[in-house]
Design an enzyme around this catalytic site. Structure first.
Site, PDB file in Angstrom:
ATOM      1  N   CYS A 260      -1.885   1.089   4.039  1.00  0.00           N
ATOM      2  CA  CYS A 260      -1.089   1.586   2.765  1.00  0.00           C
ATOM      3  C   CYS A 260      -2.231   1.951   1.727  1.00  0.00           C
ATOM      4  O   CYS A 260      -3.027   1.389   1.356  1.00  0.00           O
ATOM      5  CB  CYS A 260      -0.425   0.222   2.121  1.00  0.00           C
TER       6      CYS A 260
ATOM      7  N   CYS B 152       5.951   4.953  -3.877  1.00  0.00           N
ATOM      8  CA  CYS B 152       5.904   5.092  -2.394  1.00  0.00           C
ATOM      9  C   CYS B 152       6.192   6.778  -1.916  1.00  0.00           C
ATOM     10  O   CYS B 152       5.405   7.211  -1.161  1.00  0.00           O
ATOM     11  CB  CYS B 152       6.830   4.289  -1.312  1.00  0.00           C
TER      12      CYS B 152
ATOM     13  N   CYS C   4       5.384   9.188   1.677  1.00  0.00           N
ATOM     14  CA  CYS C   4       4.719   8.411   2.388  1.00  0.00           C
ATOM     15  C   CYS C   4       5.367   7.278   3.339  1.00  0.00           C
ATOM     16  O   CYS C   4       6.031   6.654   3.066  1.00  0.00           O
ATOM     17  CB  CYS C   4       3.521   7.625   1.541  1.00  0.00           C
TER      18      CYS C   4
ATOM     19  N   CYS D  19       0.011 -10.227  11.602  1.00  0.00           N
ATOM     20  CA  CYS D  19      -0.523  -8.764  11.475  1.00  0.00           C
ATOM     21  C   CYS D  19      -0.644  -8.059   9.942  1.00  0.00           C
ATOM     22  O   CYS D  19       0.427  -8.339   9.386  1.00  0.00           O
ATOM     23  CB  CYS D  19       0.549  -8.074  12.605  1.00  0.00           C
TER      24      CYS D  19
ATOM     25  N   CYS E 118       0.366  -2.807   8.457  1.00  0.00           N
ATOM     26  CA  CYS E 118       1.395  -1.970   7.530  1.00  0.00           C
ATOM     27  C   CYS E 118       0.502  -2.053   6.107  1.00  0.00           C
ATOM     28  O   CYS E 118       0.722  -1.203   5.257  1.00  0.00           O
ATOM     29  CB  CYS E 118       2.661  -2.328   7.193  1.00  0.00           C
TER      30      CYS E 118
ATOM     31  N   ASP F 270       7.780 -19.648  -0.989  1.00  0.00           N
ATOM     32  CA  ASP F 270       8.104 -19.373   0.571  1.00  0.00           C
ATOM     33  C   ASP F 270       8.854 -20.451   1.013  1.00  0.00           C
ATOM     34  O   ASP F 270       8.449 -20.758   2.150  1.00  0.00           O
ATOM     35  CB  ASP F 270       7.024 -18.751   1.083  1.00  0.00           C
TER      36      ASP F 270
ATOM     37  N   CYS G 153       8.655  -7.671  14.927  1.00  0.00           N
ATOM     38  CA  CYS G 153       7.390  -7.819  14.143  1.00  0.00           C
ATOM     39  C   CYS G 153       6.389  -8.705  14.759  1.00  0.00           C
ATOM     40  O   CYS G 153       6.719 -10.032  15.095  1.00  0.00           O
ATOM     41  CB  CYS G 153       7.840  -8.333  12.685  1.00  0.00           C
TER      42      CYS G 153
END
Length: 369
Positions: free
Chosen positions: A266, A206, A209, A259, A262, A152, A232
């Site tokens: 899942c 996925c 969904c 946050c 999501c 990152d 976001c």
């Protein structure tokens, strides 16, 4: 390197990686041309917001050999970060309990919510050190080679590389997902000038969904696999330096850094694995702190208590901006008792005169609730 040596080398990498705490290792090729169109469309839509470095690097993110000349393969790595519980409940622990705990925290407007990945040591340092050791181990096995470690920290299409190398698949929330480990993990890469055969990708799971899309508090996941960072909460509380848009402030709730919604929703995260590394254990200030307690930190407190944490990089001013919004949401919540509301108003008002224009704007908004 002979064909016989290659499978043995991959197994060697996996053993060394496991000893360093990695959950999974893969190898990706460097031809990411199929990802270029989507990257350009995302940038042209302005979905990167104020992250100008993404536009500045442009297609370089999809061209590893331009980022590090000579790169022939990319070793990808997964490091689980879900914190270990401070204590196990009687009779053992249910791995799904952590999600219930996090939902409960979000429902308590007086509690402060920091994204799970940021409650321990800064992952950049932890991941980089381990990737460096993995590269060293590989050099001891095959001899010197050119390489560079990333986590990152540069224009790298991490999820694309992870997907190509079998670490997981890209979920509709744009994060990497694994059937046996959910999405609660960091990704890292070693760009190398050795030509290794790619490890095979995995199928996507996925299906129909759309839980992550529906749960997003600000509607930032505008379509499957498409995120508008400008909406976001992770972007707004971490990357965004200016005022948080007024229309989005209520959606932040008590989230003051990042946050996880999501990921919490899942279904695959029922399989998320607790990290085996002490570095990702929750630091005391971020386990059960209240918004009011954090608001009372001085800048010296902030610097001391976030030392070695990813949180420190947003700075004290942005930290207080986020807290002011969360405290304003607390004042607007019907569950906020009168005594607490009086304390919050007094604490906010007491910091108003010494605040800069940005913070004063958010304090005034909070007090107007």
């Amino acid at each position: 390197m002979s064909l016989v040596e290659v499978p043995e080398l991959i197994e060697f990498l996996r053993r060394e990686a496991a000893a360093l705490g990695f959950s999974q290792i893969g190898v990706a090729d460097v031809d990411l041309s199929v990802a270029e169109e989507g990257l350009l469309a995302w940038l042209e839509a302005g979905f990167h917001g104020e992250m100008a470095y993404m536009e500045r690097h442009g297609l370089r993110r999809a061209r590893p050999a331009e980022l590090r000349p000579g790169t022939s393969s990319v070793i990808t790595a997964r490091l689980d970060y879900l914190p270990r519980p401070s204590s196990e409940p009687a009779g053992g622990s249910n791995n799904d309990d952590w999600r219930a705990i996090e939902w409960h925290r979000l429902e308590d407007p007086a509690q402060a919510t920091v994204s799970l990945y940021a409650r321990g040591r800064d992952y950049h340092k932890t991941m980089r050190q381990r990737l460096g050791k993995l590269a060293d181990a590989l050099q001891q096995r095959v001899g010197p080679f050119g390489h560079r470690v990333f986590t990152d920290s540069a224009p790298v299409l991490e999820v694309e590389l992870a997907s190509r190398s079998g670490i997981g698949w890209r979920g509709k929330h744009t994060l990497a997902l694994d059937r046996d480990g959910g999405s609660m993990f960091f990704l890292g890469e070693i760009y190398i000038d050795l030509a290794l055969p790619p490890t095979p990708p995995v199928d996507e799971h996925c299906g129909s969904c759309r839980a992550c899309i529906d749960v997003c508090p600000t509607g930032a996941i505008v379509a499957p696999y498409r995120l508008d960072a400008r909406r976001c909460i992770s972007y707004l509380t971490i990357e965004h330096a200016g005022p948080i848009p007024v229309e989005l402030r209520p959606a932040l709730g008590n989230r003051i850094y990042g946050c996880d919604d999501c990921q919490l929703v899942c279904p695959w995260n029922k399989f998320a694995r607790k990290s085996g590394l002490a570095e990702f254990d929750v630091r005391p200030p971020f386990g059960d702190a209240t918004l009011l307690a954090l608001w009372r930190w001085t800048e010296a407190d902030f610097l001391r208590l976030t030392e070695g944490s990813a949180i420190r990089r947003i700075g004290h001013a942005r930290w207080r901006r986020n807290l002011a919004v969360a405290l304003g949401n607390l004042l607007r919540d019907a569950r906020c008792e009168r005594q607490l509301a009086d304390e919050v108003r007094a604490a906010l008002a007491g910091q108003r005169d010494g605040a800069d224009d940005l913070l004063r704007e958010h304090i005034d908004w909070a007090l107007a609730g």
